[in-house]
Design a protein around this motif. Structure first.
Motif, short mmCIF file in Angstrom:
data_model
loop_
_atom_site.label_atom_id
_atom_site.label_comp_id
_atom_site.label_asym_id
_atom_site.label_seq_id
_atom_site.Cartn_x
_atom_site.Cartn_y
_atom_site.Cartn_z
N LEU A 92 0.85 -1.19 0.00
CA LEU A 92 0.00 0.00 0.00
C LEU A 92 0.88 1.24 0.00
CD1 LEU A 92 -2.51 -0.97 2.85
CD2 LEU A 92 -2.80 -1.33 0.39
N TYR A 93 0.37 2.30 -0.61
CA TYR A 93 1.02 3.60 -0.54
C TYR A 93 -0.07 4.66 -0.49
CZ TYR A 93 0.07 3.96 -5.57
OH TYR A 93 -0.53 3.99 -6.79
N GLY A 94 0.25 5.81 0.07
CA GLY A 94 -0.75 6.87 0.17
C GLY A 94 -0.34 7.91 1.19
N GLU A 95 -1.36 8.47 1.86
CA GLU A 95 -1.13 9.45 2.92
C GLU A 95 -2.00 9.11 4.13
OE1 GLU A 95 -1.88 13.50 1.83
OE2 GLU A 95 -0.39 13.49 0.25
N TRP A 96 -1.38 9.21 5.30
CA TRP A 96 -2.14 9.09 6.54
C TRP A 96 -3.02 10.32 6.68
CZ3 TRP A 96 -1.93 4.38 8.19
CH2 TRP A 96 -0.78 3.63 8.07
N MET A 97 -3.92 10.30 7.61
CA MET A 97 -4.86 11.41 7.81
C MET A 97 -4.16 12.74 8.09
SD MET A 97 -7.77 10.30 7.05
CE MET A 97 -8.87 11.60 7.58
N ASP A 98 -2.96 12.68 8.69
CA ASP A 98 -2.23 13.93 8.99
C ASP A 98 -1.43 14.44 7.79
OD1 ASP A 98 -0.01 12.25 8.83
OD2 ASP A 98 0.63 12.59 10.90
N GLY A 99 -1.54 13.76 6.64
CA GLY A 99 -0.85 14.18 5.43
C GLY A 99 0.52 13.55 5.24
N PRO A 101 3.07 11.05 4.01
CA PRO A 101 3.05 9.99 2.99
C PRO A 101 3.62 8.69 3.53
CG PRO A 101 4.80 11.56 2.52
CD PRO A 101 4.07 12.08 3.73
N PHE A 102 3.19 7.59 2.95
CA PHE A 102 3.76 6.28 3.29
C PHE A 102 3.80 5.42 2.03
CE2 PHE A 102 -0.77 5.57 3.75
CZ PHE A 102 -0.96 4.32 3.18
N SER A 127 -0.96 -1.85 8.26
CA SER A 127 -1.32 -0.49 8.69
C SER A 127 -1.39 -0.34 10.20
CB SER A 127 -2.64 -0.06 8.05
OG SER A 127 -2.47 0.11 6.67
N ALA A 128 -2.01 -1.29 10.88
CA ALA A 128 -2.13 -1.17 12.34
C ALA A 128 -0.76 -1.12 12.99
CB ALA A 128 -2.96 -2.31 12.91
N GLU A 129 0.16 -1.96 12.52
CA GLU A 129 1.53 -1.95 13.05
C GLU A 129 2.19 -0.59 12.83
OE1 GLU A 129 3.17 -4.35 14.80
OE2 GLU A 129 1.25 -5.38 14.82
N ARG A 130 2.00 -0.03 11.66
CA ARG A 130 2.60 1.27 11.35
C ARG A 130 1.99 2.39 12.20
NH1 ARG A 130 4.90 2.11 5.63
NH2 ARG A 130 5.99 0.15 5.31
N GLN A 134 3.94 4.88 14.76
CA GLN A 134 3.80 6.35 14.72
C GLN A 134 3.53 6.92 16.10
OE1 GLN A 134 0.46 7.02 12.15
NE2 GLN A 134 1.73 7.51 10.38
N ARG A 135 2.82 6.14 16.90
CA ARG A 135 2.45 6.61 18.25
C ARG A 135 3.44 6.19 19.31
NH1 ARG A 135 -3.95 5.66 17.24
NH2 ARG A 135 -4.13 7.41 15.80
N GLY A 136 4.57 5.62 18.88
CA GLY A 136 5.62 5.24 19.81
C GLY A 136 5.31 4.03 20.65
N ILE A 137 4.41 3.18 20.16
CA ILE A 137 4.01 1.97 20.89
C ILE A 137 4.74 0.79 20.29
CG2 ILE A 137 2.10 0.46 21.52
CD1 ILE A 137 0.28 2.97 21.21
#
Length: 139
Positions: A92-99, A101-102, A127-130, A134-137
């Motif tokens: 997958l590629y795209g943008e997260w909600m905050d803009g 890119p991934f 996606s869930a892992e990513r 992102q949240r430092g978990i």
């Protein structure tokens, strides 16, 4: 040759049906995607979420991504007596909600095709892992 061109020359192969479904779902055009599915098909999405129409995953993705597309690397086709299992494997590629890119987010979609229609779909991706990362978990 495009999926549209293939359909003019005869029935689509089971892999081409899956590719056409995924292409329509990435537009996103869930109603066009639904044309490749038998009505009432269960789509089991990431996290075990179940939907009965491509609008379900489209709506879910709208909450997770600004936009998302699939780079379809390959289709593994497993023919059976009465049905074919088709795996679409890629990223997958795209943008997260905050803009942000991934890209390179692995996915596997498993389809069961019977009589020229998708009758079951299962979806897995990273996606869930990513999002956790992102949240430092570190889970």
């Amino acid at each position: 040759m495009s999926v549209a061109a293939k359909s003019e020359t005869g029935p689509l192969s089971d892999a081409a049906i899956v590719e056409a479904y995924l292409t329509a779902s990435m537009i996103p055009d869930p109603d066009a995607a639904a044309a490749y599915m038998k009505p009432g098909t269960v789509i089991t999405f990431t996290g075990g979420r179940e939907f009965d129409h491509p609008r379900g995953p489209t709506g879910f993705n709208a909450k997770r991504y600004r936009w998302v597309k699939k780079k379809m690397d390959r289709f593994d086709v497993c023919p059976g007596a009465d049905e074919t299992v088709v795996y679409s494997i890629g990223t997958l590629y795209g943008e997260w909600m905050d803009g942000t890119p991934f890209e390179g987010n692995r996915y596997v979609d498993r389809f069961v095709v019977r009589g020229g229609q998708i009758v079951k779909m299962d979806v897995w991706n990273d996606s869930a892992e990513r999002i956790l990362m992102q949240r430092g978990i570190d889970a």
